[in-house]
Design a protein around this motif. Structure first.
Motif, PDB file in Angstrom:
ATOM      1  N   LEU A 130       0.971  -1.139   0.001  1.00  0.00           N
ATOM      2  CA  LEU A 130       0.149   0.174   0.095  1.00  0.00           C
ATOM      3  C   LEU A 130       0.708   1.269  -0.018  1.00  0.00           C
ATOM      4  N   ALA A 131       2.045   1.464   0.757  1.00  0.00           N
ATOM      5  CA  ALA A 131       3.037   2.462   0.882  1.00  0.00           C
ATOM      6  C   ALA A 131       3.310   2.696  -0.553  1.00  0.00           C
ATOM      7  N   TYR A 132       3.876   1.737  -1.055  1.00  0.00           N
ATOM      8  CA  TYR A 132       4.517   1.593  -2.511  1.00  0.00           C
ATOM      9  C   TYR A 132       3.585   2.126  -3.412  1.00  0.00           C
ATOM     10  N   VAL A 133       2.222   1.772  -3.657  1.00  0.00           N
ATOM     11  CA  VAL A 133       1.204   2.224  -4.521  1.00  0.00           C
ATOM     12  C   VAL A 133       0.945   3.610  -4.255  1.00  0.00           C
ATOM     13  N   SER A 134       0.761   3.977  -2.888  1.00  0.00           N
ATOM     14  CA  SER A 134       0.295   5.315  -2.478  1.00  0.00           C
ATOM     15  C   SER A 134       1.268   6.187  -3.151  1.00  0.00           C
ATOM     16  N   ALA A 135       2.516   5.871  -3.112  1.00  0.00           N
ATOM     17  CA  ALA A 135       3.621   6.924  -3.525  1.00  0.00           C
ATOM     18  C   ALA A 135       3.711   6.999  -5.060  1.00  0.00           C
ATOM     19  N   ARG A 136       2.837   6.242  -5.877  1.00  0.00           N
ATOM     20  CA  ARG A 136       3.035   6.215  -7.205  1.00  0.00           C
ATOM     21  C   ARG A 136       1.942   6.800  -8.122  1.00  0.00           C
ATOM     22  N   PRO A 137       2.111   7.054  -9.452  1.00  0.00           N
ATOM     23  CA  PRO A 137       0.939   7.371 -10.181  1.00  0.00           C
ATOM     24  C   PRO A 137      -0.172   6.539 -10.400  1.00  0.00           C
ATOM     25  N   PHE A 138      -1.353   6.896 -10.408  1.00  0.00           N
ATOM     26  CA  PHE A 138      -2.528   6.043 -10.793  1.00  0.00           C
ATOM     27  C   PHE A 138      -2.707   6.203 -12.282  1.00  0.00           C
ATOM     28  N   PRO A 139      -3.380   5.140 -12.975  1.00  0.00           N
ATOM     29  CA  PRO A 139      -3.771   3.934 -12.404  1.00  0.00           C
ATOM     30  C   PRO A 139      -2.472   2.951 -11.934  1.00  0.00           C
ATOM     31  N   ALA A 140      -2.818   2.102 -11.112  1.00  0.00           N
ATOM     32  CA  ALA A 140      -1.798   1.153 -10.567  1.00  0.00           C
ATOM     33  C   ALA A 140      -2.241  -0.361 -11.036  1.00  0.00           C
ATOM     34  N   VAL A 141      -1.489  -1.121 -11.455  1.00  0.00           N
ATOM     35  CA  VAL A 141      -1.632  -2.395 -11.854  1.00  0.00           C
ATOM     36  C   VAL A 141      -1.249  -3.421 -10.676  1.00  0.00           C
ATOM     37  N   LEU A 142      -2.127  -4.352 -10.524  1.00  0.00           N
ATOM     38  CA  LEU A 142      -2.045  -5.281  -9.166  1.00  0.00           C
ATOM     39  C   LEU A 142      -2.191  -6.434  -9.757  1.00  0.00           C
ATOM     40  N   LYS A 143      -1.351  -7.370  -9.531  1.00  0.00           N
ATOM     41  CA  LYS A 143      -1.491  -8.655  -9.912  1.00  0.00           C
ATOM     42  C   LYS A 143      -1.042  -9.583  -9.002  1.00  0.00           C
ATOM     43  N   TYR A 144      -2.199 -10.665  -8.681  1.00  0.00           N
ATOM     44  CA  TYR A 144      -2.009 -11.853  -7.801  1.00  0.00           C
ATOM     45  C   TYR A 144      -1.129 -12.694  -8.288  1.00  0.00           C
ATOM     46  N   ASP A 145      -0.197 -13.228  -7.486  1.00  0.00           N
ATOM     47  CA  ASP A 145       0.823 -13.945  -7.903  1.00  0.00           C
ATOM     48  C   ASP A 145       0.547 -15.507  -7.882  1.00  0.00           C
ATOM     49  N   GLY A 146      -0.582 -15.631  -8.749  1.00  0.00           N
ATOM     50  CA  GLY A 146      -0.988 -17.279  -8.591  1.00  0.00           C
ATOM     51  C   GLY A 146      -2.108 -17.295  -9.542  1.00  0.00           C
ATOM     52  N   LEU A 147      -2.748 -18.495  -9.729  1.00  0.00           N
ATOM     53  CA  LEU A 147      -3.848 -18.817 -10.627  1.00  0.00           C
ATOM     54  C   LEU A 147      -5.085 -18.076 -10.007  1.00  0.00           C
ATOM     55  N   ALA A 148      -5.849 -17.231 -10.572  1.00  0.00           N
ATOM     56  CA  ALA A 148      -7.033 -16.845  -9.854  1.00  0.00           C
ATOM     57  C   ALA A 148      -8.117 -16.696 -10.853  1.00  0.00           C
ATOM     58  N   ALA A 149      -8.321 -17.597 -11.732  1.00  0.00           N
ATOM     59  CA  ALA A 149      -9.206 -17.696 -12.843  1.00  0.00           C
ATOM     60  C   ALA A 149      -9.550 -16.501 -13.495  1.00  0.00           C
TER      61      ALA A 149
END
Ligand code: AMP
Ligand code: GLY
Length: 415
Positions: A130-149
């Motif tokens: 969250l701290a990392y994402v807050s300090a960066r421009p949006f949109p933010a690309v977030l990817k779960y590290d596994g199979l998630a259908a």
């Protein structure tokens, strides 16, 4: 030859259809298959992840070659189990499938071998992410590290959305315990590049483009794909050459160097950005719905390609038609959210296009809907304009009270 195809969607229908054109193939089985596949293969009531059940069937029925569609089966170790039992199988080992099943693994490979992709960092702590994402421009690309259908990627427009997604993935473990990869946001047209791969040997298929959003004009929620086409005018020969050499072949070589060579299909989800072609994701299998528009163009015998790669031999370079295809997906109303099943489907007798079944079954002798994505109607022609008109008119020859489809598949080619 007796061939077993694992899976039961449109992709597997297209694989079965291609195999049925091979003079070498005498019998095709499909587990579990669907009502459309059942017209071209014998369907078996075995789940695609039931490795023991599939192995017993293949042994008892002297299956010569097994071809795997879905990533879940690869990730369940089906290829490892078949190979250990001395059976021929087209599909990557569990270790090689990590190029799809772990976003972090894929990123580490790309970083180590200089394969162009978005910059990233990975996190297992909610606070740090969250701290990392807050300090960066949006949109933010977030990817779960596994199979998630297909639900493991969130493009968060603002901090609130990012917070919710990170909470889901890292605090509530919605997809299980796993890390999150945070990537730089890239822009540009996306395209799919699938290749048959045997270690260092890479045999490219025609490029295609998926349409992930549910409705016309790329509006609405993300889906598994509402249509696809080949013959992309905005990817030049140089772009394709770059993607083949610097992405697909480089990744195949990297996997050999890492001790987990690829043996199956490598799918590059690529983007043509202002700074060149970059990888958005890799899959370790045929794409769906891309396969339904690509395989009809194969003029070589697909059995020979599958068999050579399953045996670790070089295949002859596949020959492709220079026709183009456009495939329109018909999905259940409500998809990708909740939807009802069991609606009757009928076709006009003069329907003149390939129809691949994605989610159908037979109930009381009647063909009915049984999934979110139900059918794909695939038109083919010498150019995209004519093919678009053709497929849009053929789609109207499918009758069902609970289906919807996009009418603008291929629109980026006409802009
Ligand atoms: P994926 O499952 O990784 O293909 O992601 C699903 C979709 O999210 C992709 O098809 C892209 O449209 C979008 N996406 C993924 N990564 C990025 C990125 N780094 N920048 C922009 N869009 C992305
Ligand atoms: N069409 C995207 C996929 O198969 O993952």
């Amino acid at each position: 030859m007796k061939v077993l195809v694992v899976g039961g969607g449109g992709r597997e229908h297209a694989i079965v259809d291609a195999l049925s054109r091979s003079p070498k193939v005498s019998e095709i089985f499909c587990a579990p298959g669907n009502a459309g596949i059942a017209t071209q293969a014998r369907c078996l009531p075995i789940k695609d992840t039931d490795v023991d059940g599939l192995l017993s069937f293949a042994r008892e029925n002297a299956i010569d070659l097994t071809v795997v569609g879905p990533e879940a089966a690869l990730s369940a170790g089906i290829a490892d189990a078949f190979r250990a039992a001395g059976l021929k199988i087209f599909g990557h080992t569990k270790a090689a499938s990590r190029i799809e099943t772990s976003k972090e693994f894929a990123k580490l490979i790309m970083e180590k071998y200089g394969i162009p992709t978005a910059g990233y960092r990975s996190f297992d702590s909610y606070g740090d992410a969250l701290a990392y994402v807050s300090a960066r421009p949006f949109p933010a690309v977030l990817k779960y590290d596994g199979l998630a259908a297909g639900k493991g990627v969130v493009i968060a427009a603002d901090l609130e959305e990012a917070e919710g997604a990170l909470r889901d993935m890292l605090l509530d473990d919605r997809f299980g315990k796993g890390k999150v990869v945070v990537e730089d946001y890239l822009t540009g047209p996306e395209f799919s590049f699938m290749c048959f791969v045997n270690g260092n040997e890479v045999y490219p298929m025609p490029l295609s483009q998926d349409h992930k959003r549910a409705y016309d004009g790329d509006k609405g929620p993300n889906t598994g794909g509402m249509g696809a086409y080949t013959g992309l005018p905005f990817i030049s020969d140089d772009d394709r050459e770059f993607a083949l050499e610097k992405v697909m072949k480089a990744t195949a070589a990297a996997m050999v160097a890492e001790g987990c060579p690829l043996s199956g299909v490598l799918y590059g989800g690529l983007m043509k950005t202002g700074e060149g072609i970059k990888v958005i994701e890799f899959n370790a299998r045929f794409g769906d719905p891309e396969t339904e528009v690509v395989l009809p163009l194969l003029e070589s015998d697909i059995y020979d390609i599958f068999e050579a790669i399953a045996c670790g031999r070089a295949a002859a370079e596949p020959v492709w038609s220079d026709d183009v295809t456009i495939g329109v997906v018909l999905a259940s109303k409500g998809y990708p959210g909740s939807y009802d099943k069991g609606f009757g489907i009928s076709f006009d007798k003069d329907l003149d296009a390939k129809v691949y079944h994605m989610g159908t079954s037979i109930s009381d002798g009647q063909l009915v809907t049984s999934g979110g994505r139900v059918l794909m109607v695939c038109g083919r022609g010498r150019n995209l304009g004519q093919t678009r008109d053709k497929v849009n008119s053929e789609v109207e020859k499918v009758h069902c009270s609970n289906l919807f489809h996009r009418t603008d598949i291929g629109h980026k080619a006409f802009e």
